[in-house]
Design an enzyme around this catalytic site. Structure first.
Site, PDB file in Angstrom:
ATOM      1  N   ASP A  67      32.719  47.604  24.694  1.00  0.00           N
ATOM      2  CA  ASP A  67      32.626  46.237  24.160  1.00  0.00           C
ATOM      3  C   ASP A  67      32.140  45.248  25.222  1.00  0.00           C
ATOM      4  O   ASP A  67      32.186  45.527  26.424  1.00  0.00           O
ATOM      5  CB  ASP A  67      33.977  45.776  23.603  1.00  0.00           C
ATOM      6  CG  ASP A  67      35.074  45.726  24.663  1.00  0.00           C
ATOM      7  OD1 ASP A  67      35.187  46.686  25.450  1.00  0.00           O
ATOM      8  OD2 ASP A  67      35.799  44.712  24.719  1.00  0.00           O
TER       9      ASP A  67
ATOM     10  N   GLU B 169      38.178  46.477  25.476  1.00  0.00           N
ATOM     11  CA  GLU B 169      38.771  46.280  26.806  1.00  0.00           C
ATOM     12  C   GLU B 169      38.933  44.806  27.092  1.00  0.00           C
ATOM     13  O   GLU B 169      39.948  44.363  27.628  1.00  0.00           O
ATOM     14  CB  GLU B 169      37.873  46.950  27.867  1.00  0.00           C
ATOM     15  CG  GLU B 169      38.469  46.970  29.268  1.00  0.00           C
ATOM     16  CD  GLU B 169      38.213  45.697  30.063  1.00  0.00           C
ATOM     17  OE1 GLU B 169      38.897  45.490  31.089  1.00  0.00           O
ATOM     18  OE2 GLU B 169      37.339  44.879  29.665  1.00  0.00           O
ATOM     19  N   GLU B 170      37.909  44.045  26.708  1.00  0.00           N
ATOM     20  CA  GLU B 170      37.871  42.621  27.070  1.00  0.00           C
ATOM     21  C   GLU B 170      38.958  41.810  26.372  1.00  0.00           C
ATOM     22  O   GLU B 170      39.273  40.714  26.803  1.00  0.00           O
ATOM     23  CB  GLU B 170      36.487  42.030  26.733  1.00  0.00           C
ATOM     24  CG  GLU B 170      35.315  42.703  27.449  1.00  0.00           C
ATOM     25  CD  GLU B 170      35.217  42.326  28.918  1.00  0.00           C
ATOM     26  OE1 GLU B 170      36.123  41.643  29.434  1.00  0.00           O
ATOM     27  OE2 GLU B 170      34.229  42.732  29.555  1.00  0.00           O
TER      28      GLU B 170
HETATM   29 ZN    ZN Z   1      34.365  45.121  32.004  1.00  0.00          ZN
HETATM   30 CA    CA Z   2      34.726  42.090  31.692  1.00  0.00          CA
END
Ligand code: ZN
Ligand code: CA
Length: 372
Positions: free
Chosen positions: A78, A140-141
């Site tokens: 992502d 992840e973000e």
């Molecule tokens: Zn990253």
């Molecule tokens: Ca990042």
């Protein structure tokens, strides 16, 4: 030999596929197809939920012929916003940027492209190794959501997350844990002109609490922030509710706990002194990690960096990454610098040379692990 053209083409194609957090479907499909062509069987888990358009994490394995440790390479699929319709530009100075309207998405597609080219190189050159697991995560973000839900959780001896800023050769061996704090400060509504005496101004209470807090950099290992404040309905109403959201991070667990307790205590006390109350909640978002220079995963990264002509440098980070989750779940994991710069901005960039160096480093880690 690493094929720079092939690596570059992969990277350019991948950043051209939109994949803002929670909408990774297209890039996930593209990556499963690429892994299949390379010769790995890729599976997708249900980390994103079970709706038809939901996207999960990708896990893939390449079996090795040597008995040594299995390595895990992990990068996230992502990106942040503005991350739609990215048009990458290869500049004369050897950097790749966006056209200035969006981020580039080297965070983290540089990591993904390097892993793909590493796998191709290992297979093309029949480099003996002791097994590679690949994890490409979602979201992840937005809080390491994918890594937290990896299912099955990968089995590997040493993990390498490819998601740190800085030149290849830098190795993040220390990262903070993080608490999230939310608070609803209650006041009492009243007409601001007719009977303000009957009201308790929740904005005033929240402001007093925030003014009493120490925020920003607390010490070299600890930071704190109040990042969201909302409340109030109209200028002629004494506001009855304010919502606050903040965070505390520290490389030391005890310091994080202490500062979180301090901030929550200030909100509680300020509300009480104003004759009202607040609903306060703090949650641990992820644990930190700290790996010593003698830890085998650190030694493997350092040895491999030297072998491919990079200068290894052990560093710490102020942010969390999938490495926090992998370490917490029992896989000793470093976060390797990818070469990406100005991440999360429209001037994000990466040098082609760094993309190549990173790929070389991954090949060398794989080769060195086989002899470990
Ligand atoms: Zn990253
Ligand atoms: Ca990042």
């Amino acid at each position: 030999m690493i094929k720079t053209e092939r690596l570059l083409q992969d990277f350019i194609e991948l950043v051209g596929i939109d994949s803002v957090s929670g909408q990774e479907r297209a890039v996930c499909d593209a990556l499963k197809a690429r892994l299949g062509v390379i010769g790995l069987t890729a599976s997708e888990d249900n980390a994103g939920g079970t709706m038809p358009e939901a996207t999960g994490n990708i896990l893939a394995h390449l079996e090795g012929s040597l008995p040594g440790p299995r390595v895990l390479f992990c990068a996230h699929m992502d990106t942040v916003e503005p991350g739609r319709g990215i048009r990458p530009v290869i500049n004369d100075d050897g950097t790749i940027t966006s056209d200035g309207e969006t981020i580039l998405g080297a965070d983290d597609k540089a990591g993904i492209a390097a892993v793909l080219e590493c796998l191709r190189t290992i297979i093309d050159e029949r480099i003996p190794h002791s097994g590679i697991t690949v994890a490409f995560t979602i979201r992840e973000e937005t809080g390491l959501v994918g890594a937290k839900s990896l299912d099955p959780f990968p089995r590997a001896n040493y993990g390498f997350v490819l998601d740190a800023t800085g030149p290849p050769g830098e190795i993040v061996v220390r990262a903070p844990s993080q608490d999230k704090i939310t608070a609803t400060v209650h006041g009492r509504a009243a007409h601001a002109g007719v009977n303000p005496e009957a009201g308790i101004n929740a904005i005033y209470v929240a402001a007093r609490a925030i003014a009493a807090m120490s925020l920003g950099r607390i010490d070299p290992e600890t930071t704190a922030n109040i990042g969201i404040i909302t409340g109030g309905k109209a200028v002629n109403i004494v506001p009855d509710t304010v919502y606050l959201e903040g965070e505390v991070r520290s490389l030391k667990k005890a310091k994080r706990e202490e500062h979180t307790a301090l901030l929550c205590g200030i909100i509680e006390k300020t509300a009480r002194e104003a004759g009202t109350r607040a609903d306060i909640c703090s949650t641990l978002l992820y644990d930190g990690y700290e790996l010593g220079e003698n830890n085998p995963v650190v030694q493997l990264a350092v040895t491999a960096a030297r072998r491919c002509g990079l200068t290894p440098l052990l560093t710490q980070s102020g942010g969390g990454s999938d490495a926090n989750i992998l370490n917490t779940r029992g896989i000793p994991t470093v976060n390797l610098a990818v070469g990406m710069e100005n991440v999360h901005t429209t001037s994000e960039r990466i040098k082609v040379a760094d993309l190549v160096s990173l790929t070389r480093l991954l090949v060398e880690i794989t080769r060195s692990a086989g002899r470990f």
